[in-house]
Motif scaffolding. Structure first.
Motif, PDB file in Angstrom:
ATOM      1  N   ILE A  96       0.826  -1.220   0.000  1.00 17.89           N
ATOM      2  CA  ILE A  96       0.000   0.000   0.000  1.00 17.89           C
ATOM      3  C   ILE A  96       0.856   1.265   0.000  1.00 17.89           C
ATOM      4  N   PRO A  97       1.812   1.433   0.936  1.00 19.76           N
ATOM      5  CA  PRO A  97       2.602   2.678   0.893  1.00 19.76           C
ATOM      6  C   PRO A  97       3.472   2.798  -0.346  1.00 19.76           C
ATOM      7  N   ARG A 104       0.295   9.764   1.539  1.00 19.23           N
ATOM      8  CA  ARG A 104      -1.107   9.519   1.206  1.00 19.23           C
ATOM      9  C   ARG A 104      -1.668   8.355   2.008  1.00 19.23           C
ATOM     10  N   THR A 105      -0.837   7.350   2.272  1.00 20.18           N
ATOM     11  CA  THR A 105      -1.292   6.200   3.044  1.00 20.18           C
ATOM     12  C   THR A 105      -1.694   6.636   4.450  1.00 20.18           C
ATOM     13  N   TYR A 108      -4.823   8.823   4.370  1.00 20.96           N
ATOM     14  CA  TYR A 108      -6.083   8.133   4.085  1.00 20.96           C
ATOM     15  C   TYR A 108      -6.520   7.258   5.255  1.00 20.96           C
ATOM     16  N   PHE A 109      -5.603   6.451   5.768  1.00 22.55           N
ATOM     17  CA  PHE A 109      -5.989   5.489   6.795  1.00 22.55           C
ATOM     18  C   PHE A 109      -6.219   6.125   8.157  1.00 22.55           C
ATOM     19  N   THR A 118     -10.211   1.450   9.851  1.00 26.48           N
ATOM     20  CA  THR A 118      -8.773   1.218   9.995  1.00 26.48           C
ATOM     21  C   THR A 118      -8.481   0.346  11.206  1.00 26.48           C
TER      22      THR A 118
END
Length: 170
Positions: A96-97, A104-105, A108-109, A118
């Protein structure tokens, strides 16, 4: 100069002009002109080397996510094989990262409205890691649906516009 470095290297890579900058997660260059008391540099280099690294990181992230999904699916089909599911979760967490960038990761989370989703995803990953794959995967699915559920209508709309499979969704 007696610094031991090449002045052409310094000019090309912006180390001697008083202007420095940084690259964001997408590889865009931003000038950072805090305290540039010197004369402007003769030549500013806008080398996009980090863009190459960013695009390769995105490709690596997609590969890790795909492998993570494959290992998790294989682990589920093999009667919740703990080892395969752990490997799938590790690849997912690493992918994901790399795919969307660390900033952004985190952004977002860690949104307050996505805290429950989350938390469910994190607890599910933790439960799979400590050896409770059935409860863990249920929590992960719940968390993923809550995190990314708003993207399903967009994916369906895009799938309807595809030439071959569009008729299946239309």
């Amino acid at each position: 100069g007696g610094s031991g470095r090449d002045r052409y290297y310094d000019d090309d890579y912006g180390r001697s002009g008083g202007v420095s900058g940084y690259y964001d997660d997408e590889g865009r260059y931003h000038e950072d002109d805090r305290g540039s008391g010197g004369s402007p540099p003769r030549r500013k280099s806008k080398t996009k080397l980090p863009t190459v690294l960013t695009s390769s990181n995105r490709k690596l992230g997609i590969m890790l996510l795909s492998a993570g999904a494959a290992f998790t699916a294989l682990g589920i089909t093999l009667f919740f094989n703990k080892t395969l599911m752990r490997l799938g979760n590790l690849l997912f967490v690493a992918g994901i990262p790399l795919m969307i960038g660390p900033g952004r990761t985190v952004g977002y989370f860690l949104q307050p409205k996505k805290a429950r989703a989350t938390g469910c995803l994190g607890c599910g990953i933790l439960l799979v890691m400590v050896g409770h794959p059935v409860i863990g995967i249920i929590l992960e699915i719940f968390g993923l649906l809550n995190l990314f559920g708003n993207m399903f209508p967009l994916v369906m709309m895009m799938a309807k516009n595809l030439p071959v499979v569009g008729g299946l969704f239309g």
